[in-house]
Design a protein around this motif. Structure first.
Motif, short mmCIF file in Angstrom:
data_model
loop_
_atom_site.label_atom_id
_atom_site.label_comp_id
_atom_site.label_asym_id
_atom_site.label_seq_id
_atom_site.Cartn_x
_atom_site.Cartn_y
_atom_site.Cartn_z
N GLN A 60 78.03 101.59 122.31
CA GLN A 60 79.16 101.47 123.23
C GLN A 60 78.82 100.47 124.33
N ALA A 61 79.74 99.53 124.57
CA ALA A 61 79.57 98.55 125.65
C ALA A 61 80.79 98.65 126.56
N VAL A 62 80.58 99.17 127.77
CA VAL A 62 81.67 99.34 128.72
C VAL A 62 82.07 97.97 129.27
N VAL A 63 83.35 97.68 129.25
CA VAL A 63 83.85 96.39 129.72
C VAL A 63 84.70 96.60 130.96
N PRO A 64 84.89 95.55 131.77
CA PRO A 64 85.76 95.68 132.95
C PRO A 64 87.17 96.08 132.55
N GLU A 65 87.81 96.81 133.42
CA GLU A 65 89.15 97.31 133.12
C GLU A 65 90.12 96.18 132.80
N LYS A 66 89.93 95.03 133.43
CA LYS A 66 90.88 93.92 133.22
C LYS A 66 90.81 93.37 131.80
N MET A 67 89.74 93.69 131.07
CA MET A 67 89.60 93.20 129.70
C MET A 67 90.14 94.19 128.68
N LYS A 68 90.55 95.39 129.13
CA LYS A 68 90.99 96.42 128.21
C LYS A 68 92.49 96.35 127.96
N LEU A 69 92.89 96.92 126.82
CA LEU A 69 94.29 97.09 126.48
C LEU A 69 94.54 98.59 126.28
N PRO A 70 95.79 99.01 126.36
CA PRO A 70 96.08 100.42 126.06
C PRO A 70 95.67 100.75 124.62
N GLU A 71 95.24 101.98 124.43
CA GLU A 71 94.85 102.40 123.09
C GLU A 71 96.05 102.40 122.16
N ASP A 72 95.80 102.01 120.90
CA ASP A 72 96.86 102.05 119.90
C ASP A 72 96.35 102.76 118.66
N GLU A 73 97.17 102.83 117.65
CA GLU A 73 96.83 103.58 116.46
C GLU A 73 96.33 102.70 115.32
#
Length: 295
Positions: A60-73
């Protein structure tokens, strides 16, 4: 009558001797030496090893929030500790245990602003009183130390060999789905990684000049399956695909052999044959330093 009695006595004597030997045999038998079998698979198994299989487990590599997208299926191609979706999949340029640089700001970098009057009083006190007996002013270097700490934490690294379409970037950012047995895989990696890297370096140190040239700037991949019993003890190793450099292959095998025990494996991982099958791919990319001819 005497003859019959002699025959019966002889029979009883031999019967007791045989029973005694049967009883003592297990106690006198020496324990079998522990052997961890290492074999090279046949061509069919090599072919099967190269076929697409289950999704890869990555740290697991935690990334800055600005690089994330909402979870999808949608189904991610990687498995890890938590489900994560990112704007773009990238991998860090630096090799090492997969981790991203610290994303936390030290409290010392964000001091609360003091009221002007208090700040002026502190400045005057600093100029007049914060002096040692030799006349040298004491200097607060907490900010500099914090900057050094941030610099040391300022490198992201990646330990997996990722697909070529994952471009190199500042962080390792991957789309992952949660894997139930992630913590066990993480423990296995921690037990073998240093041992494996050490043996790879030892193999490289033994290269002569020609070996260094031939081995340089390409990937050497060893695919191996390791068989554990339900208690986590290593029982055998199967080299599914050789890298082409025997010492690189044995670096992977010997890392597992030295660790030997991988505690608390999830019992759900035990297959129908009563064993746990771990399939790993070890990739070595050797970039030799420039070789200079000395005249």
């Amino acid at each position: 009558m005497a003859v019959i009695r002699a025959i019966l006595c002889s029979f009883m004597f031999h019967f007791l001797v045989i029973v005694g030997l049967i009883w003592l045999a297990p106690k006198l038998q020496l324990p079998e030496p522990e052997v961890i079998e290492v074999t090279l698979s046949d061509e069919q198994k090599i072919f099967n090893a190269l076929k697409p299989k289950d999704r890869s487990v990555v740290r697991q590599a935690v990334v800055p929030e600005k690089m994330k997208l909402p979870e999808d299926e949608t189904l991610a191609r990687f498995l890890s500790e938590q489900k994560q979706r990112v704007k773009e999949e990238t991998q860090a340029a630096k090799s090492g245990m997969t981790q991203n640089r610290s994303n936390r700001e030290s409290a010392v970098n964000k001091p609360e602003s003091a009221p002007p009057k208090v700040a002026e009083q502190k400045k005057q006190q600093h100029n007049t009183e914060d002096v040692d007996k030799d006349g040298y002013r004491n200097v607060d270097i907490s900010k500099e130390l914090a900057e050094m700490k941030r610099y040391n934490d300022g490198f992201s690294s990646v330990g997996e060999s990722l697909p070529t379409d994952v471009k190199v970037g500042s962080f390792t950012a991957l789309n992952t789905d949660r894997y139930l047995f992630y913590t066990f895989y993480a423990r296995v990696e921690e037990l073998i990684r240093y041992r494996w890297e050490t043996r790879v370096q030892q193999a490289i140190d033994q290269f002569d000049r020609i070996d260094r040239i031939n081995a340089g700037n390409r990937n050497w991949v060893t695919q191996a399956e390791f068989i554990l019993d339900r208690n986590g003890n290593l029982r055998s190793a199967l080299i599914m695909k050789s890298s082409g450099i025997k010492n690189f292959d044995m670096a992977a095998v010997n890392a597992f052999k030295e660790a030997r025990i991988f505690p608390n494996p999830p019992q759900e991982m035990v297959k129908e044959d009563g064993y746990i099958h771990l399939v790993f791919s070890f990739t070595v990319r050797y970039s030799p330093p420039a070789l200079v001819n000395r005249n």
